[in-house]
Write a protein that holds these residues in place. Structure first.
Motif, PDB file in Angstrom:
ATOM      1  N   ALA A  83      71.079  78.363  -1.417  1.00  0.00           N
ATOM      2  CA  ALA A  83      71.505  79.475  -0.566  1.00  0.00           C
ATOM      3  C   ALA A  83      70.823  80.710  -1.122  1.00  0.00           C
ATOM      4  N   PHE A  84      70.825  81.774  -0.320  1.00  0.00           N
ATOM      5  CA  PHE A  84      70.170  82.978  -0.811  1.00  0.00           C
ATOM      6  C   PHE A  84      70.992  84.210  -0.505  1.00  0.00           C
ATOM      7  N   ASN A  85      71.076  85.109  -1.480  1.00  0.00           N
ATOM      8  CA  ASN A  85      71.724  86.406  -1.310  1.00  0.00           C
ATOM      9  C   ASN A  85      73.134  86.255  -0.753  1.00  0.00           C
ATOM     10  N   VAL A  86      73.873  85.328  -1.332  1.00  0.00           N
ATOM     11  CA  VAL A  86      75.252  85.123  -0.922  1.00  0.00           C
ATOM     12  C   VAL A  86      76.088  86.317  -1.379  1.00  0.00           C
ATOM     13  N   GLY A  87      76.877  86.863  -0.494  1.00  0.00           N
ATOM     14  CA  GLY A  87      77.718  88.007  -0.850  1.00  0.00           C
ATOM     15  C   GLY A  87      79.015  87.978  -0.095  1.00  0.00           C
ATOM     16  N   ARG A 126      59.831  87.488  -4.701  1.00  0.00           N
ATOM     17  CA  ARG A 126      58.894  86.560  -5.354  1.00  0.00           C
ATOM     18  C   ARG A 126      59.304  85.139  -5.010  1.00  0.00           C
ATOM     19  N   ILE A 127      58.530  84.481  -4.153  1.00  0.00           N
ATOM     20  CA  ILE A 127      58.818  83.106  -3.747  1.00  0.00           C
ATOM     21  C   ILE A 127      57.970  82.176  -4.612  1.00  0.00           C
ATOM     22  N   ILE A 128      58.627  81.325  -5.374  1.00  0.00           N
ATOM     23  CA  ILE A 128      57.987  80.467  -6.364  1.00  0.00           C
ATOM     24  C   ILE A 128      58.101  79.028  -5.874  1.00  0.00           C
ATOM     25  N   VAL A 129      56.968  78.386  -5.608  1.00  0.00           N
ATOM     26  CA  VAL A 129      56.952  77.100  -4.918  1.00  0.00           C
ATOM     27  C   VAL A 129      56.204  76.058  -5.740  1.00  0.00           C
ATOM     28  N   MET A 130      56.763  74.852  -5.789  1.00  0.00           N
ATOM     29  CA  MET A 130      56.127  73.758  -6.520  1.00  0.00           C
ATOM     30  C   MET A 130      54.800  73.355  -5.867  1.00  0.00           C
ATOM     31  N   SER A 145      60.903  92.561 -15.223  1.00  0.00           N
ATOM     32  CA  SER A 145      61.806  93.463 -15.946  1.00  0.00           C
ATOM     33  C   SER A 145      63.123  93.640 -15.200  1.00  0.00           C
ATOM     34  N   TYR A 146      63.157  93.175 -13.950  1.00  0.00           N
ATOM     35  CA  TYR A 146      64.387  93.237 -13.167  1.00  0.00           C
ATOM     36  C   TYR A 146      65.222  91.989 -13.376  1.00  0.00           C
ATOM     37  N   GLY A 147      66.515  92.089 -13.053  1.00  0.00           N
ATOM     38  CA  GLY A 147      67.404  90.938 -13.197  1.00  0.00           C
ATOM     39  C   GLY A 147      68.604  91.048 -12.277  1.00  0.00           C
ATOM     40  N   LEU A 148      68.333  91.222 -10.983  1.00  0.00           N
ATOM     41  CA  LEU A 148      69.437  91.393 -10.042  1.00  0.00           C
ATOM     42  C   LEU A 148      69.957  90.041  -9.563  1.00  0.00           C
ATOM     43  N   GLY A 149      69.209  89.361  -8.693  1.00  0.00           N
ATOM     44  CA  GLY A 149      69.660  88.065  -8.190  1.00  0.00           C
ATOM     45  C   GLY A 149      68.533  87.059  -8.191  1.00  0.00           C
ATOM     46  N   GLY A 150      68.847  85.851  -7.729  1.00  0.00           N
ATOM     47  CA  GLY A 150      67.842  84.800  -7.642  1.00  0.00           C
ATOM     48  C   GLY A 150      68.418  83.589  -6.956  1.00  0.00           C
ATOM     49  N   ALA A 151      67.533  82.670  -6.551  1.00  0.00           N
ATOM     50  CA  ALA A 151      67.979  81.471  -5.852  1.00  0.00           C
ATOM     51  C   ALA A 151      67.091  80.298  -6.233  1.00  0.00           C
ATOM     52  N   VAL A 152      67.685  79.112  -6.201  1.00  0.00           N
ATOM     53  CA  VAL A 152      66.958  77.876  -6.485  1.00  0.00           C
ATOM     54  C   VAL A 152      67.300  76.867  -5.394  1.00  0.00           C
ATOM     55  N   PHE A 153      66.252  76.236  -4.822  1.00  0.00           N
ATOM     56  CA  PHE A 153      66.441  75.256  -3.751  1.00  0.00           C
ATOM     57  C   PHE A 153      65.915  73.893  -4.182  1.00  0.00           C
ATOM     58  N   PRO A 167      63.615  86.278  -7.780  1.00  0.00           N
ATOM     59  CA  PRO A 167      62.879  85.018  -7.631  1.00  0.00           C
ATOM     60  C   PRO A 167      63.598  84.092  -6.655  1.00  0.00           C
ATOM     61  N   TYR A 168      62.819  83.381  -5.877  1.00  0.00           N
ATOM     62  CA  TYR A 168      63.312  82.447  -4.862  1.00  0.00           C
ATOM     63  C   TYR A 168      62.529  81.161  -5.100  1.00  0.00           C
TER      64      TYR A 168
END
Length: 461
Positions: free
Chosen positions: A419-423, A270-274, A388-396, A237-238
């Motif tokens: 930030a997104f997919n920081v590694g 999955r981009i989730i926008v207000m 059902s997945y739970g790898l990463g996510g981001a909130v802006f 989720p983004y």
């Protein structure tokens, strides 16, 4: 003999070279060689192994363009991105080469009644790695580097479409000074992989790949009492809570999604926008996606998109898009393959994806953006966690406290704020739920396939 390991250009469909499976006898020779090498490799001082890995890092840096070209040829990765991947591998190797002794240092525990207790981290033997094609160097190195530094030996089964890449990695290992048998690439069948996992000389297995492959490997590893690490799929989720510059936010979200042609487990699928910025966000992202054209991955620029890795990948993704369309989703742009040779799928923007569509619950491994409208933080959290997945996510959000409150409730292994997919080579990587278990990279990367051995010494009084 049937040949399935191959080099095939995704930009043209041209079959370049095929490689035969190894024989069952060669599998047994591989197992024996890795077990024999373990006795020598694990007895070598860690500092000596570190020097060899430093040389390996140097080789990755020196040959970045050559190695990148092979990845572009075999799985269609944009060459610019491929060079970055190879350079990242060099940083991972150097991290473990220089930090490995500290990460594996003895740890003194609480002294009770004159007894000294020490926790030691020791290698355990030969580990099997089963790696995918989407990051053909990085996936291998993030598994192999910490294990080689620790003193384990490695048998590597790479993806069938990355045979040339697999051979180049083994070549660099030998040139750097990794002893014969400590790292062995093997072009194995699925049945032969099962044989390897079952063999008592194998002490663990690490797989990065699909949920289906992970389930099969975990079942076999469990049956034979072998430690397993699984890094599987993701539908991250983004969440965009607010934005003072919606156009920039949409651009950032799109090009994050299109990195590696969307073939990344931690991609923002999955981009989730207000609601208050949703319409503008969708319109801008759709406009940007519509301006992209197919390009040659060896010299593609930001206005072009690269092919998928294979014909099967392109067909599978198109089936998911068509299923979403039939289920009632809106296709704003894309949703088709250009009339060109190769395995291209046009960047696609979907909204209103219903729960009945496969795309709602499955991983979309390609240049497809799904955008969802929400009205509250609670609704965003519920949608994000419905996977059902739970790898990463981001909130802006411009309000960091607001973003933090949402991030704290995400059911993922890695979460990022603004930030997104920081590694990084020093940051652990891994997920929860059906995204797998175990961690790679950072200090935890050396803590998976290790004997955490307790030593106690009772000092006479």
């Amino acid at each position: 003999m049937t040949t399935t390991y191959r080099t095939q250009n995704p930009a043209t469909g041209e079959l370049v070279e095929e490689f035969p499976y190894v024989s069952d006898n060669e599998i047994q020779q591989t197992l024996a060689s890795a077990a024999s090498a373990y006795r020598i490799w694990s007895a070598m001082p860690m500092a000596e192994r570190g020097k060899i890995l430093v040389k390996l890092a140097d080789l990755f840096e020196e040959r970045a363009e050559e190695l990148a070209a092979q990845a572009t040829l075999e799985m269609g990765k944009n060459t610019r991105e491929a060079i970055g991947e190879v350079q990242y591998c060099a940083r991972i190797i150097r991290y473990y080469a220089t930090e490995g002794e500290r990460l594996a240092a003895d740890q003194e525990l609480k002294n009770i009644d004159g007894q000294t207790a020490i926790l030691r981290r020791r290698p355990i033997g030969t580990i099997l790695g089963i790696m995918p094609w989407n990051f053909p160097y990085y996936q291998v190195i993030r598994f192999a580097a910490p294990n080689l530094m620790l003193g384990n030996t490695v048998i590597l089964k790479h993806a069938e479409i990355c045979a040339g890449t697999a051979l180049k990695i083994q070549e660099l290992m030998r040139e750097a000074g990794v002893i014969e048998g400590a790292y062995i690439n093997v072009f194995a069948t699925h049945d032969q992989v099962s044989t390897i996992i079952a063999d008592p000389r194998i002490q663990g297995v690490s797989l990065t790949g699909s949920e289906r492959a992970g389930s099969a490997v975990a079942e076999q590893a469990g049956r034979h009492l072998k430690k397993a690490v699984l890094e599987l799929g993701g539908s991250d989720p983004y969440i965009v809570l607010d934005s003072a510059d919606v156009a920039t936010s949409a651009r950032r979200a799109l090009f994050s999604r299109l990195s590696n042609s969307g073939q990344t487990c931690t991609s923002n699928k999955r981009i989730i926008v207000m609601d208050d910025i949703y319409d503008e966000f969708v319109a801008e992202l759709t406009k940007l996606a519509s301006e992209l054209t197919p390009g040659n991955p060896s010299d593609a620029n930001r206005s072009e998109y690269a092919p998928l890795s294979s014909e099967a990948a392109a067909i599978g993704l198109m089936e998911q898009i068509e299923d979403a369309r039939k289920a009632g989703a809106t296709v704003h742009v894309g949703g088709q393959r250009p009339d060109l040779p190769g395995y291209y799928v046009a960047p696609t923007v979907l909204t209103d994806v219903p729960e009945t569509a496969r795309a709602y619950s499955e991983e979309l491994f390609g240049p497809v953006v799904m955008i969802y409208r929400v009205h509250t933080e609670g609704e965003a959290i519920e949608l994000a966690n419905s996977s059902s997945y739970g790898l990463g996510g981001a909130v802006f959000s411009a309000d960091e406290a607001r973003a933090q409150a949402v991030a704290d409730r995400l059911e993922v292994g890695m979460v990022h704020i603004n930030a997104f997919n920081v590694g990084g080579e020093d940051l652990p990587f891994g997920g929860v739920k059906r995204s797998g278990f175990g961690r790679e990279l950072g200090p935890l990367g050396m803590d998976e396939f290790v004997n955490k051995q307790l030593i106690t010494v009772n000092t006479p009084r």
